[in-house]
Design a protein around this motif. Structure first.
Motif, mmCIF file in Angstrom:
data_model
loop_
_atom_site.group_PDB
_atom_site.id
_atom_site.type_symbol
_atom_site.label_atom_id
_atom_site.label_comp_id
_atom_site.label_asym_id
_atom_site.label_seq_id
_atom_site.Cartn_x
_atom_site.Cartn_y
_atom_site.Cartn_z
ATOM 1 N N ILE A 86 -14.727 27.921 -31.351
ATOM 2 C CA ILE A 86 -14.541 27.088 -30.491
ATOM 3 C C ILE A 86 -13.816 27.432 -29.213
ATOM 4 N N LEU A 138 -13.716 27.268 -24.921
ATOM 5 C CA LEU A 138 -13.585 26.861 -24.350
ATOM 6 C C LEU A 138 -12.444 27.712 -22.923
ATOM 7 N N ALA A 146 -18.629 23.013 -27.788
ATOM 8 C CA ALA A 146 -18.362 22.956 -28.765
ATOM 9 C C ALA A 146 -18.296 22.041 -30.306
ATOM 10 N N SER A 185 -13.687 17.025 -28.677
ATOM 11 C CA SER A 185 -14.493 17.091 -27.233
ATOM 12 C C SER A 185 -13.938 16.896 -25.996
ATOM 13 N N GLU A 237 -11.290 18.937 -24.750
ATOM 14 C CA GLU A 237 -12.017 19.933 -24.124
ATOM 15 C C GLU A 237 -12.500 19.763 -22.976
#
Length: 270
Positions: free
Chosen positions: A157, A161, A64, A3, A6
Motif C-alpha cells: 500500500i 501512495l 490502496a 483510503s 491516503e
C-alpha cells in the motif's frame, strides 16, 4: 493506512506542488501562452475535475483498497515471498514508473489510443495544467492498467501512495512553464525528467514528439532508445502542440476536448 488518509495526503501534496509551480510560472515564465490563460486553465482544470470523478467512480476506495484485498487473499508476487518493505516498496515504485513509460509509448503508437492521448498534446501551450490535462477515458484506462499491476505484483500500500504522489508531482513539475539554470538542468535530467527535456516531447516535429516519454525517471528513455537530448530548433524554438489544434476554439472549449477523440484523422501528426 486507510483510503481517507491516503486521499488527504495525495490531495495535500497535489495542492502544494500545484501552488508552487503556478507561483514559479507567474514569477519567471519560460514562454508566453499564444492563447488566453484563463480559457486554457478553465478547460484544463475542467478536464482534471472530470478525470478525478472518473477515478472515484471506477475505484471508490482507491488502489490502496485493491492492494489490501490482494494482500488479504495472498495474491501477487510480493505476497508470495517474505520480502522486506525496504526492498519491495522502492522496487515497486521503479517498476510502476517503467510501466507508465511504456503505457505512454503505447498510447502514441496505437491509433485508437492516440485519439485519446492527443487531447493532452493538442494544448498549444505547456504549463503545470498541461501535466494534468488528459481525457477522462485515458485516465480510466490508465487506472485499469495500474489496477492489474497492483494485483499482479501484490503491491504494498505504501508503494502505491508514494508512486501516485510522485507521478502527479513530477507530471506537474516536468510540464511547468519554467526553465532551470542550465547547469542544474543538465545534472537533474540524469535522474528525473526536466522541463527542457519534456518540452521536446510536446514539439510539433514528429521525431521529437515520439521521444522523451518519461514522466518521472529519465533512465527509461535512454535505456529503451527514445531519448532526445535537445530540440532541433533549440528550447526557445520549439513549437508546442498539434498543428491542426492550435486555435482557441479547439483547445479552450471543454466540450470540444471531450469529443476530440471521436473526430478527425486517427493519427494526424504522422
Amino acid at each position: 493506512m486507510d483510503s481517507t488518509t491516503e486521499m488527504w495526503i495525495r490531495l495535500g501534496v497535489f495542492i502544494g506542488v500545484l501552488a508552487v509551480m503556478m507561483c514559479w510560472e507567474a514569477l519567471t515564465p519560460n514562454r508566453k501562452s499564444p492563447v488566453s490563460e484563463l480559457a486554457r486553465w478553465s478547460t484544463n482544470f475542467g478536464l482534471i475535475f472530470i478525470g478525478s470523478l472518473v477515478v472515484r467512480l471506477l475505484i471508490p476506495a482507491g488502489l490502496a483498497a485493491v492492494a489490501l484485498w490482494a494482500q488479504q487473499h495472498n495474491i501477487g508476487l510480493w505476497n508470495q515471498f517474505s520480502v522486506s518493505l525496504w526492498w519491495s516498496i522502492p522496487i515497486t515504485v521503479v517498476l510502476f514508473d517503467c510501466l507508465i513509460y511504456w503505457q505512454h509509448r503505447v498510447f502514441h503508437r496505437v491509433p485508437l489510443l492516440w485519439r485519446l492521448h492527443r487531447v493532452h498534446h493538442a494544448d498549444p501551450h505547456i504549463d503545470v495544467s498541461t501535466g494534468l490535462r488528459f481525457h477522462p477515458i485515458e485516465i480510466g484506462l490508465s487506472i485499469a492498467i495500474k489496477l492489474v499491476a497492483v494485483v499482479v505484483l501484490g503491491t504494498p500500500i505504501m508503494a502505491i501512495l508514494i508512486f501516485e504522489v510522485l507521478l502527479n508531482a513530477t507530471a506537474m513539475f516536468s510540464h511547468a512553464n519554467i526553465a532551470l539554470p542550465k547547469n542544474i538542468e543538465k545534472t537533474l535530467r540524469k535522474v528525473i525528467v526536466t522541463q527542457t527535456m519534456h518540452r521536446i516531447h510536446h514539439s510539433q516535429i514528429v521525431s521529437e514528439t515520439d521521444s522523451n516519454f518519461g514522466f518521472n525517471l529519465s533512465i527509461w528513455d535512454r535505456l529503451f532508445g527514445s531519448y532526445t537530448e535537445s530540440a532541433k530548433n533549440g528550447d526557445d524554438g520549439i513549437k508546442i502542440g498539434l498543428k491542426e489544434y492550435l486555435t482557441t476554439k479547439s483547445n479552450s472549449n471543454l466540450i470540444n476536448l471531450l469529443f476530440m477523440p471521436f473526430k478527425g484523422d486517427t493519427k494526424p501528426y504522422k
